[in-house]
Design a protein around this motif. Structure first.
Motif, mmCIF file in Angstrom:
data_model
loop_
_atom_site.group_PDB
_atom_site.id
_atom_site.type_symbol
_atom_site.label_atom_id
_atom_site.label_comp_id
_atom_site.label_asym_id
_atom_site.label_seq_id
_atom_site.Cartn_x
_atom_site.Cartn_y
_atom_site.Cartn_z
ATOM 1 N N LYS A 48 0.814 -1.218 0.000
ATOM 2 C CA LYS A 48 0.000 0.000 0.000
ATOM 3 C C LYS A 48 0.849 1.271 0.000
ATOM 4 O O LYS A 48 0.643 2.173 -0.802
ATOM 5 C CB LYS A 48 -0.937 0.020 1.227
ATOM 6 N N SER A 49 1.801 1.348 0.920
ATOM 7 C CA SER A 49 2.618 2.564 1.007
ATOM 8 C C SER A 49 3.533 2.690 -0.203
ATOM 9 O O SER A 49 3.830 3.804 -0.649
ATOM 10 C CB SER A 49 3.450 2.580 2.291
ATOM 11 N N THR A 50 3.964 1.569 -0.737
ATOM 12 C CA THR A 50 4.806 1.600 -1.942
ATOM 13 C C THR A 50 4.002 2.194 -3.096
ATOM 14 O O THR A 50 4.501 3.047 -3.843
ATOM 15 C CB THR A 50 5.304 0.187 -2.297
ATOM 16 N N PRO A 89 1.422 12.448 5.196
ATOM 17 C CA PRO A 89 2.083 11.208 5.602
ATOM 18 C C PRO A 89 1.443 10.603 6.844
ATOM 19 O O PRO A 89 0.664 11.255 7.543
ATOM 20 C CB PRO A 89 3.519 11.642 5.882
ATOM 21 N N GLN A 90 1.788 9.355 7.091
ATOM 22 C CA GLN A 90 1.178 8.578 8.169
ATOM 23 C C GLN A 90 1.319 9.268 9.526
ATOM 24 O O GLN A 90 0.370 9.346 10.283
ATOM 25 C CB GLN A 90 1.839 7.206 8.212
ATOM 26 N N ASP A 91 2.503 9.757 9.827
ATOM 27 C CA ASP A 91 2.668 10.480 11.082
ATOM 28 C C ASP A 91 3.154 11.879 10.727
ATOM 29 O O ASP A 91 4.335 12.157 10.738
ATOM 30 C CB ASP A 91 3.639 9.779 12.025
ATOM 31 N N LEU A 169 -3.260 10.337 0.965
ATOM 32 C CA LEU A 169 -3.257 10.274 2.429
ATOM 33 C C LEU A 169 -2.786 8.909 2.888
ATOM 34 O O LEU A 169 -3.218 7.901 2.345
ATOM 35 C CB LEU A 169 -4.681 10.427 2.955
ATOM 36 N N ASP A 170 -1.922 8.900 3.885
ATOM 37 C CA ASP A 170 -1.578 7.639 4.531
ATOM 38 C C ASP A 170 -2.128 7.774 5.952
ATOM 39 O O ASP A 170 -1.546 8.482 6.779
ATOM 40 C CB ASP A 170 -0.053 7.424 4.518
ATOM 41 N N GLU A 171 -3.254 7.145 6.212
ATOM 42 C CA GLU A 171 -3.924 7.342 7.500
ATOM 43 C C GLU A 171 -3.078 6.869 8.669
ATOM 44 O O GLU A 171 -2.412 5.839 8.582
ATOM 45 C CB GLU A 171 -5.255 6.573 7.523
HETATM 46 MG MG MG Z 1 2.309 1.293 4.846
#
Ligand code: MG
Ligand code: ATP
Length: 230
Positions: A48-50, A89-91, A169-171
């Motif tokens: 997913k993140s890739t 980003p995620q954080d 968005l990366d939740e």
């Molecule tokens: Mg990821």
């Protein structure tokens, strides 16, 4: 050249292998329509993140290609890409300065009025009003003076101020208190309206609200459809 406005995205047989790492994506083909909202789900390590990284060109495919509005991503100048495609980003990555400065970073030259208007449009004025020093509130090193949910709010406001044509968005996976969660949901809704948006989704509600859900497994899209269809 790439025109401004809601943009379509196409992955054509995209493969990606990390240097000295695994083949993280295999033959990924997908068309994301302008203004549509896509949620990406799947197990940890499924790619997913890739996929998100390739969308914002943090990496280039090792095979196949990614195109934005019909233009291969490799042909879009970085300066233009930076304006058109923005990722939360995620954080939420924050600088050790104030909330206001962190948001302004989304659009250099923006004024405090612009920032306040953006927060208003995102339904965050009550949050702002509750902060002792408002926009001048320091976020601390890596944003540690804020909660994880508040860091995402700041990152989201920054992205919204940038007014991108594609929002990625990366939740956050970390727990967020209910009040912040509700604000985040509402702000996300406003930020995504009228744009093409891709979310790596950890919340069920994100998948439910999406026009289409892409299910990743082992670096491949193994299923896609609306949340109800799946
Ligand atoms: Mg990821
Ligand atoms: P999660 O839900 O845990 O965030 P993900 O679906 O986002 O997982 P990816 O981060 O895209 O998964 O990882 C896909 C594969 O690529 C995994 O096997 C992972 O270990 C590997 N990988 C991810 N980042 C790197 C990296 N920087 N270097 C080498 N391998 C990586």
């Amino acid at each position: 050249a790439l025109e401004r406005g809601p943009v379509e995205v196409r992955f054509e047989d995209v493969g990606y292998a990390y240097p000295d790492g695994p083949q993280a994506l295999h033959e990924v083909s997908v068309h994301i329509e302008p203004r549509s909202r896509v949620a990406v789900v799947g197990e940890t390590g499924s790619g997913k993140s890739t996929f998100a990284k390739l969308l914002i060109r943090l990496a280039d495919p090792t095979s196949g290609r990614v195109a934005l509005g019909g233009v291969p991503l490799t042909d879009v100048p970085f300066a233009s890409l930076r304006e058109r495609v923005v990722m939360v980003p995620q954080d939420g990555f924050l600088f050790d300065t104030t909330i206001g400065e962190n948001i302004v970073y989304g659009r250099p030259g923006a004024t405090a009025d612009d920032v306040e208007r953006a927060l208003h449009e995102l339904g965050l004025e009550d949050w702002l009003a509750g902060l002792a020093r408002g926009l001048d509130t320091p976020v601390g090193q890596r944003g540690e003076a804020l909660s994880a949910g508040e860091r995402q709010l700041v990152a989201l406001a920054r992205a919204y101020l940038a007014d991108p044509d594609l929002l990625v968005l990366d939740e956050a996976t970390s727990a967020v208190d209910p009040a912040t969660e509700q604000r985040l949901q509402r702000a996300l809704e406003s930020a995504m309206r009228g744009r093409t948006a891709v979310s790596v989704a950890h919340r069920l509600s994100t998948a439910e609200a999406a026009d289409r859900v892409l299910v990743f497994d082992g670096g491949r899209i193994v299923q896609q459809g609306s949340h109800d269809e799946l």
